[in-house]
Design a protein around this motif. Structure first.
Motif, mmCIF file in Angstrom:
data_model
loop_
_atom_site.group_PDB
_atom_site.id
_atom_site.type_symbol
_atom_site.label_atom_id
_atom_site.label_comp_id
_atom_site.label_asym_id
_atom_site.label_seq_id
_atom_site.Cartn_x
_atom_site.Cartn_y
_atom_site.Cartn_z
ATOM 1 N N PRO A 306 7.853 49.044 102.649
ATOM 2 C CA PRO A 306 8.399 49.013 101.279
ATOM 3 C C PRO A 306 7.617 49.856 100.283
ATOM 4 O O PRO A 306 8.217 50.454 99.375
ATOM 5 C CB PRO A 306 8.336 47.526 100.920
ATOM 6 N N THR A 307 6.288 49.915 100.412
ATOM 7 C CA THR A 307 5.493 50.658 99.430
ATOM 8 C C THR A 307 5.747 52.147 99.539
ATOM 9 O O THR A 307 5.943 52.838 98.529
ATOM 10 C CB THR A 307 3.997 50.352 99.637
ATOM 11 N N LEU A 308 5.771 52.655 100.761
ATOM 12 C CA LEU A 308 6.048 54.072 100.945
ATOM 13 C C LEU A 308 7.507 54.382 100.613
ATOM 14 O O LEU A 308 7.815 55.450 100.052
ATOM 15 C CB LEU A 308 5.730 54.489 102.379
ATOM 16 N N ARG A 313 11.512 57.309 97.460
ATOM 17 C CA ARG A 313 12.726 57.286 96.632
ATOM 18 C C ARG A 313 12.459 57.892 95.254
ATOM 19 O O ARG A 313 13.370 58.432 94.621
ATOM 20 C CB ARG A 313 13.232 55.852 96.492
ATOM 21 N N ALA A 314 11.210 57.795 94.804
ATOM 22 C CA ALA A 314 10.826 58.383 93.516
ATOM 23 C C ALA A 314 10.463 59.858 93.651
ATOM 24 O O ALA A 314 10.045 60.494 92.677
ATOM 25 C CB ALA A 314 9.661 57.605 92.915
ATOM 26 N N GLY A 315 10.619 60.410 94.845
ATOM 27 C CA GLY A 315 10.300 61.811 95.069
ATOM 28 C C GLY A 315 8.831 62.091 95.294
ATOM 29 O O GLY A 315 8.397 63.252 95.271
ATOM 30 N N ASP A 316 8.048 61.034 95.521
ATOM 31 C CA ASP A 316 6.596 61.191 95.689
ATOM 32 C C ASP A 316 6.250 61.165 97.180
ATOM 33 O O ASP A 316 5.721 60.179 97.706
ATOM 34 C CB ASP A 316 5.881 60.077 94.936
ATOM 35 N N LEU A 317 6.507 62.253 97.877
ATOM 36 C CA LEU A 317 6.165 62.346 99.295
ATOM 37 C C LEU A 317 4.665 62.578 99.458
ATOM 38 O O LEU A 317 4.053 63.301 98.661
ATOM 39 C CB LEU A 317 6.925 63.502 99.947
ATOM 40 N N PRO A 318 4.049 61.987 100.473
ATOM 41 C CA PRO A 318 2.621 62.262 100.708
ATOM 42 C C PRO A 318 2.412 63.728 101.060
ATOM 43 O O PRO A 318 3.187 64.309 101.827
ATOM 44 C CB PRO A 318 2.267 61.341 101.873
ATOM 45 N N ARG A 319 1.400 64.332 100.492
ATOM 46 C CA ARG A 319 1.158 65.763 100.714
ATOM 47 C C ARG A 319 0.506 66.032 102.058
ATOM 48 O O ARG A 319 0.556 67.160 102.552
ATOM 49 C CB ARG A 319 0.280 66.319 99.590
ATOM 50 N N ARG A 320 -0.128 65.020 102.637
ATOM 51 C CA ARG A 320 -0.848 65.213 103.897
ATOM 52 C C ARG A 320 -0.790 63.925 104.697
ATOM 53 O O ARG A 320 -0.412 62.870 104.181
ATOM 54 C CB ARG A 320 -2.302 65.596 103.624
ATOM 55 N N PHE A 392 4.644 70.281 111.498
ATOM 56 C CA PHE A 392 4.659 68.843 111.783
ATOM 57 C C PHE A 392 4.862 68.048 110.500
ATOM 58 O O PHE A 392 5.647 67.092 110.468
ATOM 59 C CB PHE A 392 3.360 68.434 112.472
ATOM 60 N N ILE A 393 4.174 68.416 109.425
ATOM 61 C CA ILE A 393 4.302 67.685 108.167
ATOM 62 C C ILE A 393 5.703 67.863 107.591
ATOM 63 O O ILE A 393 6.277 66.912 107.032
ATOM 64 C CB ILE A 393 3.205 68.125 107.178
ATOM 65 N N ARG A 394 6.292 69.035 107.737
ATOM 66 C CA ARG A 394 7.673 69.211 107.271
ATOM 67 C C ARG A 394 8.624 68.282 108.043
ATOM 68 O O ARG A 394 9.522 67.666 107.453
ATOM 69 C CB ARG A 394 8.106 70.672 107.445
ATOM 70 N N MET A 395 8.416 68.175 109.349
ATOM 71 C CA MET A 395 9.245 67.271 110.147
ATOM 72 C C MET A 395 9.033 65.818 109.714
ATOM 73 O O MET A 395 9.990 65.026 109.635
ATOM 74 C CB MET A 395 8.907 67.422 111.628
ATOM 75 N N TRP A 396 7.798 65.479 109.453
ATOM 76 C CA TRP A 396 7.459 64.120 109.011
ATOM 77 C C TRP A 396 8.135 63.824 107.676
ATOM 78 O O TRP A 396 8.719 62.746 107.482
ATOM 79 C CB TRP A 396 5.942 63.995 108.930
ATOM 80 N N HIS A 397 8.084 64.771 106.739
ATOM 81 C CA HIS A 397 8.747 64.582 105.451
ATOM 82 C C HIS A 397 10.242 64.360 105.635
ATOM 83 O O HIS A 397 10.847 63.493 104.978
ATOM 84 C CB HIS A 397 8.499 65.794 104.548
ATOM 85 N N SER A 398 10.855 65.119 106.508
ATOM 86 C CA SER A 398 12.289 64.947 106.765
ATOM 87 C C SER A 398 12.569 63.559 107.328
ATOM 88 O O SER A 398 13.555 62.902 106.951
ATOM 89 C CB SER A 398 12.784 66.016 107.738
ATOM 90 N N ALA A 399 11.705 63.113 108.217
ATOM 91 C CA ALA A 399 11.882 61.774 108.792
ATOM 92 C C ALA A 399 11.707 60.695 107.733
ATOM 93 O O ALA A 399 12.446 59.695 107.720
ATOM 94 C CB ALA A 399 10.894 61.569 109.937
ATOM 95 N N LEU A 400 10.725 60.869 106.840
ATOM 96 C CA LEU A 400 10.521 59.882 105.777
ATOM 97 C C LEU A 400 11.744 59.794 104.872
ATOM 98 O O LEU A 400 12.166 58.685 104.494
ATOM 99 C CB LEU A 400 9.276 60.240 104.954
ATOM 100 N N ARG A 401 12.313 60.929 104.527
ATOM 101 C CA ARG A 401 13.504 60.904 103.673
ATOM 102 C C ARG A 401 14.672 60.219 104.400
ATOM 103 O O ARG A 401 15.407 59.415 103.815
ATOM 104 C CB ARG A 401 13.907 62.335 103.281
ATOM 105 N N ALA A 402 14.829 60.563 105.669
ATOM 106 C CA ALA A 402 15.945 59.990 106.428
ATOM 107 C C ALA A 402 15.782 58.483 106.624
ATOM 108 O O ALA A 402 16.765 57.723 106.575
ATOM 109 C CB ALA A 402 16.069 60.690 107.777
ATOM 110 N N GLU A 403 14.549 58.031 106.869
ATOM 111 C CA GLU A 403 14.305 56.620 107.170
ATOM 112 C C GLU A 403 14.220 55.764 105.906
ATOM 113 O O GLU A 403 14.665 54.604 105.917
ATOM 114 C CB GLU A 403 12.989 56.477 107.948
ATOM 115 N N LEU A 404 13.658 56.317 104.838
ATOM 116 C CA LEU A 404 13.320 55.501 103.679
ATOM 117 C C LEU A 404 14.203 55.746 102.459
ATOM 118 O O LEU A 404 14.287 54.901 101.574
ATOM 119 C CB LEU A 404 11.861 55.734 103.273
ATOM 120 N N ALA A 405 14.830 56.913 102.394
ATOM 121 C CA ALA A 405 15.670 57.221 101.222
ATOM 122 C C ALA A 405 16.962 57.902 101.665
ATOM 123 O O ALA A 405 17.254 59.033 101.278
ATOM 124 C CB ALA A 405 14.891 58.107 100.253
ATOM 125 N N PRO A 406 17.731 57.213 102.511
ATOM 126 C CA PRO A 406 18.965 57.850 103.040
ATOM 127 C C PRO A 406 19.992 58.079 101.940
ATOM 128 O O PRO A 406 19.995 57.415 100.925
ATOM 129 C CB PRO A 406 19.448 56.818 104.066
#
Length: 406
Positions: A306-308, A313-320, A392-406
């Motif tokens: 929930p925290t991530l 959802r606020a557009g604050d993706l982790p940079r690393r 890898f980080i770009r793929m991770w960001h895509s996964a975070l958006r898909a999983e957490l902010a569909p």
């Protein structure tokens, strides 16, 4: 270890005043040599170890000074607790003895195994206070510092599970329920982690967070919100044991599924121990353990992270990828939550995109690499996953958006 000794003979003193100062009438003989003292103390602890192996409480207490008052009373409980342990081996090796007149401090190395759960033996160092009277040495106390063994914290209870050994100073019902979950965790971890491991766990359940802190030689505040931890230093010897320590209070606040996830997570740390080294970053070791813990539970990432999810959802993706500093129990709790959640989803992404076998291969490659964590991860990304860190980080960001902010 024997220290070089100097020949020394205490002069016989027969003057009445000197006799009074020495606390005895008449003449005294030569003081025991350093070697003689060390041998006598080693013999004392050899007898003590034999008493533990034989579960003989009377012989165990025979080494404790009858003049030691509260310490001897406490050792009655310790002796009874040790007799309940499934001891396979138990030995003491005296490392050093420092004497002062008829008193001494002995640094002693304890090695023990509980049934077939401890391979190799557990090794602990303890410091004992000794006193010599009536022609022999006696144990009069221990220099604990902040740490105490579980069997020194109150009445010990033992539950034998199919794949687990659960020891605690809480009620039997709690221990049986923890053993049942620990038994379910072992095959779940084995199904996710392909490499051989002991498929056995030892779980310690102290009665309070203070007792947990004593076992881990830390401060109670460090563990107040932590349901369980797994002991054992990173970068240790191959096969070095690990123990799961449960914080009864925090664990009790979890749902049934949460308790199972926690014990499966900690069991994953036990299973992967031989492939976890100083080059393994915490995001990988904790992320893999969470992936194993949540695997097959049907957990919704937006609910389990929930925290991530709120940050994404606020557009604050982790940079690393989460740095080790974010995993401090005493740091920012939101940063800690985001670190665990992001690490889980990074490992989940690897398993989903490349397969569970490739995730395990990636973990092994990082742990086997020379150099620091950054170099180890970069090398394993190239060799095992055929990507660089930026990709890898770009793929991770895509996964975070898909999983957490569909």
């Amino acid at each position: 270890m024997h220290r070089r000794r100097h020949a020394s003979v205490r002069a016989a003193v027969c003057a009445p005043v000197a006799a009074l100062l020495l606390g005895a009438a008449g003449c005294t003989g030569p003081a025991p040599s350093v070697r003689d003292t060390e041998q006598a103390v080693q013999a004392l602890f050899d007898r003590q170890a034999a008493a533990v192996r034989d579960a003989d409480t009377s012989r165990y207490l025979a080494a404790v000074d009858p003049r030691s008052g509260d310490y001897r009373a406490a050792q009655r409980t310790v002796a009874a607790n040790l007799a309940r342990l499934p001891v396979a081996t138990w030995t003491y090796r005296v490392r050093s003895v420092r004497t002062h007149h008829e008193r001494a401090d002995a640094v002693v190395e304890l090695r023990y195994r509980l049934g077939d759960r401890d391979r190799p033996p557990v090794v602990e160092k303890e410091t004992f206070a000794l006193r010599r009277h009536d022609g022999r040495w006696w144990i009069t106390g221990e220099r604990h510092g902040r740490g105490r063994q579980l069997w020194e914290q109150g009445r010990l209870r033992v539950v034998h599970g199919q794949h687990s050994l659960v020891l605690g100073t809480v009620d039997h019902g709690t221990l049986r329920r923890i053993a049942a979950r620990a038994d379910r965790a072992v095959p779940a971890v084995s199904a996710a982690w392909p490499d051989p491991w002991s498929r056995r766990t030892v779980v310690l359940v102290p009665a309070s967070v203070d007792g947990m802190a004593e076992l881990l030689d830390g401060e109670p505040a460090t563990y107040e919100g932590i349901a369980a931890v797994t002991t054992g230093p990173r970068g240790g010897e191959p096969g070095e044991r690990r123990r799961i320590v449960v914080n009864r209070q925090a664990y009790a606040l979890l749902s049934d599924r949460g308790r199972q996830v926690v014990l499966t997570h900690e069991t994953a740390h036990v299973a992967t121990r031989d492939h976890t080294d100083d080059s393994t970053p915490l995001w990988l070791s904790e992320g893999l353990a969470d992936w194993v813990g949540y695997r097959g539970t049907g957990a919704d990432p937006s609910v389990a992270a929930p925290t991530l999810a709120e940050a994404v959802r606020a557009g604050d993706l982790p940079r690393r990828l989460p740095p080790d500093a974010d995993f401090r129990f005493t740091g920012d709790p939101d940063a800690l939550a985001r670190a665990y959640e992001g690490s889980w989803l990074a490992c989940r992404m690897i398993a989903d995109r490349w397969g569970a076998g490739r995730l395990a291969a990636f973990y092994r490659a990082v742990g086997a690499a020379d150099g620091g964590p950054a170099q180890a991860v970069d090398g394993a990304l190239r060799e095992v996953l055929a990507v660089d860190r930026e990709a890898f980080i770009r793929m991770w960001h895509s996964a975070l958006r898909a999983e957490l902010a569909p």
